[in-house]
Design a protein around this motif. Sequence first.
Motif, PDB file in Angstrom:
ATOM      1  N   TYR A  45      -4.784  -5.062   1.725  1.00 25.59           N
ATOM      2  CA  TYR A  45      -3.967  -3.954   1.201  1.00 25.59           C
ATOM      3  C   TYR A  45      -4.646  -3.278   0.000  1.00 25.59           C
ATOM      4  N   THR A  46      -3.807  -2.755  -0.958  1.00 22.61           N
ATOM      5  CA  THR A  46      -4.331  -1.916  -2.045  1.00 22.61           C
ATOM      6  C   THR A  46      -4.213  -2.691  -3.356  1.00 22.61           C
TER       7      THR A  46
ATOM      8  N   GLY B 162       0.981   3.330   7.476  1.00 24.42           N
ATOM      9  CA  GLY B 162      -0.415   3.075   7.099  1.00 24.42           C
ATOM     10  C   GLY B 162      -1.409   3.890   7.895  1.00 24.42           C
ATOM     11  N   CYS B 163      -2.691   3.709   7.557  1.00 20.19           N
ATOM     12  CA  CYS B 163      -3.762   4.347   8.318  1.00 20.19           C
ATOM     13  C   CYS B 163      -3.681   3.813   9.756  1.00 20.19           C
TER      14      CYS B 163
ATOM     15  N   GLY C 207      -3.230  -5.588   6.620  1.00 17.95           N
ATOM     16  CA  GLY C 207      -3.711  -4.659   5.598  1.00 17.95           C
ATOM     17  C   GLY C 207      -5.224  -4.668   5.476  1.00 17.95           C
ATOM     18  N   SER C 208      -5.902  -4.725   6.621  1.00 19.09           N
ATOM     19  CA  SER C 208      -7.365  -4.756   6.662  1.00 19.09           C
ATOM     20  C   SER C 208      -7.926  -5.983   5.943  1.00 19.09           C
TER      21      SER C 208
ATOM     22  N   PHE D 153      -5.642   2.837  11.957  1.00 12.15           N
ATOM     23  CA  PHE D 153      -6.494   1.730  12.418  1.00 12.15           C
ATOM     24  C   PHE D 153      -6.156   0.415  11.720  1.00 12.15           C
ATOM     25  N   CYS D 154      -5.301   0.479  10.676  1.00 10.30           N
ATOM     26  CA  CYS D 154      -5.092  -0.672   9.788  1.00 10.30           C
ATOM     27  C   CYS D 154      -4.180  -1.718  10.430  1.00 10.30           C
TER      28      CYS D 154
ATOM     29  N   CYS E 231       0.855  -1.183   0.000  1.00 10.95           N
ATOM     30  CA  CYS E 231       0.000   0.000   0.000  1.00 10.95           C
ATOM     31  C   CYS E 231       0.896   1.241   0.000  1.00 10.95           C
TER      32      CYS E 231
ATOM     33  N   ASN F 217       0.543   3.862   1.345  1.00 10.15           N
ATOM     34  CA  ASN F 217       0.534   4.497   2.661  1.00 10.15           C
ATOM     35  C   ASN F 217       1.382   3.716   3.663  1.00 10.15           C
ATOM     36  N   ARG F 218       2.038   2.680   3.146  1.00  7.91           N
ATOM     37  CA  ARG F 218       2.902   1.882   4.017  1.00  7.91           C
ATOM     38  C   ARG F 218       4.337   1.870   3.507  1.00  7.91           C
TER      39      ARG F 218
ATOM     40  N   ARG G  58      -7.511   2.065  -2.810  1.00  8.53           N
ATOM     41  CA  ARG G  58      -7.550   3.460  -2.383  1.00  8.53           C
ATOM     42  C   ARG G  58      -7.950   4.333  -3.576  1.00  8.53           C
TER      43      ARG G  58
END
Length: 315
Positions: A99-100, A52-53, A60-61, A55-56, A41, A43-44, A130
Motif C-alpha cells: 500500500y501507501t 485502487g489502480c 496492495g502490491s 492492476f493492484c 491507500c 486510491n482505495r 504515491r
Amino acid sequence: MYNNPYKNSCDNKRYYTISYYFKKKYNQKVAKVPLNAGFTCPNRDGTKGIGGCTFCSEKGSGDSILKFDQDLETQYEQGLKRMRKKWPNCLGFAYFQSYTNTYADLETIKKIYDPFYAREDVLGICIATRADCLEEDVLEYFANKAREKETWIEIGLQSVHEKTIQRLNRCHSTNEVWEALKKIKNTQIKSCVHIINSLPYETKEEMIDTVKELSKHPFDAIKIHMLHLIQNTALAKKYKESPFPILSLEEYVDVVVRQLEYLPYDCIIERLTGDGMADDLIEPEWTIKKTIVTNEIDKKMAKENTWQGKKSRIS
Ligand code: SF4
C-alpha cells in the motif's frame, strides 16, 4: 576474454544492478525485507479513488509472503532470518512495501518508522508510496532521518501516457510525480521509480517513450516490471471480458533493452522483471521464470553490443 563495455558492473551485466551498488557501498550482500505496516491507500479509501489502480492486488502490491496479522518487528526479524538462509550474514533493509507507506499524519509515521531507524540490524529503509502522498512535514522527517540511515522512497509512475493513466485509475497526475522527484532530489533521500511494460493498448514505442520522458527528471533508480494480471484485480476482469495484447517474452526483452539504452548511465536498476506469483497469476506465465527473463536480456545486450545509457543524453 569477455569484454564488457559497461563499467558500473563486476559481472556480465551491461547495466547498473542494485547488488553492484550495495556491494560497492557496503562490501556485503544487502537484502530488502518486505513489510506490511497496515497502511491503506487514498486510491482505495475514496479520498482519491475507489478500488485502487486496476492492476493492484488485494495485498496492495505487497509481497505475497506478507502476513497481515504479525507485528512489524516480527515481520522484520522473520524476514531477515529467511533472507539469511539464502545469503548468510546478509545485511537488511526494512522495505515498507504494501500500500501507501506515507499515508498518515506525522505522529503515526514516527511511531512506525522511529523504531526501525533505531534498530542496529536495519541498515536502511525503503518506503513505497504515491507521489501525491508526500506531505511537507513527512518528507522533512524522512529527510532528517536520511542523514543518519540510508533512506529510499519508491514512487509508482507506471507510464507517462495520459490515456493509460486514466485506464489504470491511478488518480494522480504525472506532474505530481515530477514534483515529488524534484522535492526528494533536494534531500539526501534516494528515489526509485516504478514503471510497467505491456499496459493495455500501449505500443512498444510508447513504453520506450516513458523511459525517455522519465530520464529528463531527477531519480536514482528504476524498477521495470512486466504487467502481471493477478486474480481478483479490476484489470484481470477486464482482460477476461475483452483480452488485450500482452507482450511475449521476446518482445518484452526487446523493449527492456531499448529502455536500458535510454536510461542514464548511472541510474541503478533495481528490477527488470517482477517476482512471479504463480498462485495468483493469470498471465503471462513466462514471467514466473525470472532468471530466464534476465538471462535473455543479458544475451541480447551482448549480441547487439549495447549497454545502459548508450543512447542517453546524460551518458
Ligand atoms: S497507489 Fe499503490 S497501493 Fe494504491 S492502488 Fe495504486 S498500486 Fe495499489
